[in-house]
Design a protein around this motif. Structure first.
Motif, PDB file in Angstrom:
ATOM      1  N   HIS A   1       0.736  -1.334  -0.009  1.00  0.00           N
ATOM      2  CA  HIS A   1      -0.064  -0.076  -0.052  1.00  0.00           C
ATOM      3  C   HIS A   1       0.844   1.212   0.212  1.00  0.00           C
ATOM      4  O   HIS A   1       2.016   1.343   0.469  1.00  0.00           O
TER       5      HIS A   1
ATOM      6  N   ASP B   1       6.418   1.736   6.840  1.00  0.00           N
ATOM      7  CA  ASP B   1       4.770   1.363   6.585  1.00  0.00           C
ATOM      8  C   ASP B   1       4.274   2.143   5.327  1.00  0.00           C
ATOM      9  O   ASP B   1       3.501   2.884   5.746  1.00  0.00           O
ATOM     10  N   MET B   2       4.540   1.752   3.927  1.00  0.00           N
ATOM     11  CA  MET B   2       5.309   0.695   3.595  1.00  0.00           C
ATOM     12  C   MET B   2       6.043   0.936   2.319  1.00  0.00           C
ATOM     13  O   MET B   2       6.089   0.262   1.277  1.00  0.00           O
TER      14      MET B   2
ATOM     15  N   GLU C   1      -5.003   1.447   2.286  1.00  0.00           N
ATOM     16  CA  GLU C   1      -5.041   0.337   3.268  1.00  0.00           C
ATOM     17  C   GLU C   1      -5.128   0.873   4.536  1.00  0.00           C
ATOM     18  O   GLU C   1      -5.842   0.075   5.551  1.00  0.00           O
ATOM     19  N   GLU C   2      -4.801   1.881   4.945  1.00  0.00           N
ATOM     20  CA  GLU C   2      -4.863   2.331   6.493  1.00  0.00           C
ATOM     21  C   GLU C   2      -6.201   2.582   7.017  1.00  0.00           C
ATOM     22  O   GLU C   2      -6.433   2.838   8.206  1.00  0.00           O
TER      23      GLU C   2
ATOM     24  N   GLU D   1       4.277  -6.000   3.880  1.00  0.00           N
ATOM     25  CA  GLU D   1       4.126  -5.265   5.054  1.00  0.00           C
ATOM     26  C   GLU D   1       5.468  -5.669   6.041  1.00  0.00           C
ATOM     27  O   GLU D   1       5.738  -6.854   5.862  1.00  0.00           O
TER      28      GLU D   1
HETATM   29 ZN   LIG Z   1       1.030  -1.006   6.514  1.00  0.00          ZN
END
Ligand SMILES: [Zn+2]
Length: 383
Positions: A79, A108-109, A142-143, A165
């Motif tokens: 992501h 991240d990431m 994604e978050e 990840e």
């Molecule tokens: Zn992540």
């Protein structure tokens, strides 16, 4: 051969592009600019590049390296949205210091994404194509809501997926899921002196909390997954009442339940509902309802599945020791790919500070990850 300079350059550029998820910070610009950069990178390698944009300003990029035919297909997934930057000194610096690259998303990431880009570059430049297709998926959101991977899976299915990840270069084959449930107790508003008229929704919620407190201890004793430990639950949000002299007519509680592989949303919902039913039987003035706000599955892959063994062997080749099999308590897009039948594992770089004020990724581990991805791809996709 891994082109270290190209990977470092990509990583620093990715960190320098603000891609804060607007679902987490209203000023976050989303993924438009970073998508343009990643698309350009993949196009320059000659990949077939597609842009998905289910919501304006929230694009994902998928680059496809066509295989020579006959092999398994594989998705490298990262992501490219990040959490907010509050409290950070230089969130977009991408500064390299003592072998670490700093900035929001470095760990991240974006480090992982840079490794995916470096891996596909190495595959293209080797002139030795894998038999199966390789997809590089740089995904949005994604978050928060996983818009990117969700949309991607509407259009593409691969045999395998490596979600990159960060794992400290260990091999993650399981993570927990979660269920968010809202419970509302209903009371009756009345002047604070009129106990014969009022029904106190907050006191009613106290009964629910007491029951949940007992259940919480029980849930943690119930079962232990070898890599994930126990499930757990807590009561993160509680709101009720309007002032000291009024009976509270409504109280709202949110429950978060972190689940193990095999535990379903329906089972969790039923346990909460059983508490409400029991309390209602004990006291007819107790009125409550529950609603599920969001539920995400846990994820688990067998360590002897072909992709898991391919990645483990690649990691051992590169590092001289077998990776540890690990589980992660946090949720990832791996649950989404796995749910639709794509064999999924998670491996990513070393670093620290995801969602924290100082975030960095170990640069050497990004190079190592790229190397692992190349080797695992050749084994898994054939060629
Ligand atoms: Zn992540």
């Amino acid at each position: 051969v891994i082109d270290r300079d190209a990977i470092l350059d990509a990583l620093q550029k990715l960190v320098s592009i603000n891609s804060v998820n607007p679902g987490l910070a209203p000023a976050g610009p989303g993924e438009t600019e970073i998508a343009r950069y990643v698309a350009g990178w993949l196009e320059a390698l000659g990949l077939d590049v597609q842009r998905l944009e289910p919501q304006p300003g929230r694009p994902s990029i998928v680059g496809r390296l066509a295989g020579t035919g006959g092999g398994r297909s594989l998705m490298l997934n990262a992501h490219f949205d990040t959490v907010g930057v509050e409290g950070m000194d230089a969130p977009f610096s991408g500064e390299l210091r003592d072998g670490k690259v700093y900035g929001r998303g470095a760990y991240d990431m974006k480090g992982s994404l840079a490794a995916c880009l470096g891996a596909v570059r190495a595959l293209v430049e080797s002139g030795h194509r894998p038999a199966g297709d390789v997809l590089v998926a740089a995904v949005a959101d994604e978050e928060v809501g996983s818009l990117g991977t969700t949309e991607l899976l509407q259009r593409w299915r691969t045999d395998g997926a490596i979600v990159t990840e960060p794992t400290g270069l260990e091999l993650c084959v399981a993570h927990k899921g979660f269920v968010w449930i809202e419970v509302v107790t209903e009371g009756r508003a009345a002047h604070g002196s009129r106990f014969e008229l009022g029904i106190d929704a907050n006191m009613r919620m106290g009964r629910v909390l007491h029951e949940l407190d007992g259940l919480e201890a029980e849930v943690r004793r119930r079962r232990a997954h070898p890599l994930l430990g126990s499930a757990s639950l807590h009561a993160p949000v509680l709101r009720g009442g309007s002032g000291p002299s009024t009976y509270a007519d409504r109280c709202m509680l949110q429950i978060e339940w972190r689940t193990l592989p095999g535990e379903t949303t329906a089972e969790v919902e039923a346990e909460v509902q059983a508490i409400l039913d029991r309390l209602g039987q004990e006291d007819p003035s107790f009125r409550a309802r529950s609603t599920t706000l969001l539920a995400r599955d846990a994820f688990e892959t067998r360590p002897d599945a072909p992709l898991a063994t391919a990645v483990a062997a690649a990691a051992e080749e590169v590092r001289g020791k077998a990776p540890k099999l690990v589980g992660d308590s946090a949720w990832m897009d791996a649950a989404l790919t796995s749910r639709v039948g794509i064999e999924t594992v998670v491996i990513g770089p070393i670093g620290a500070g995801a969602h924290a004020e100082e975030e960095w990724v170990d640069l050497e581990s990004v190079y190592v990850l790229a190397d692992i991805l190349v080797r695992a791809t050749m084994t898994y996709c054939g060629g």
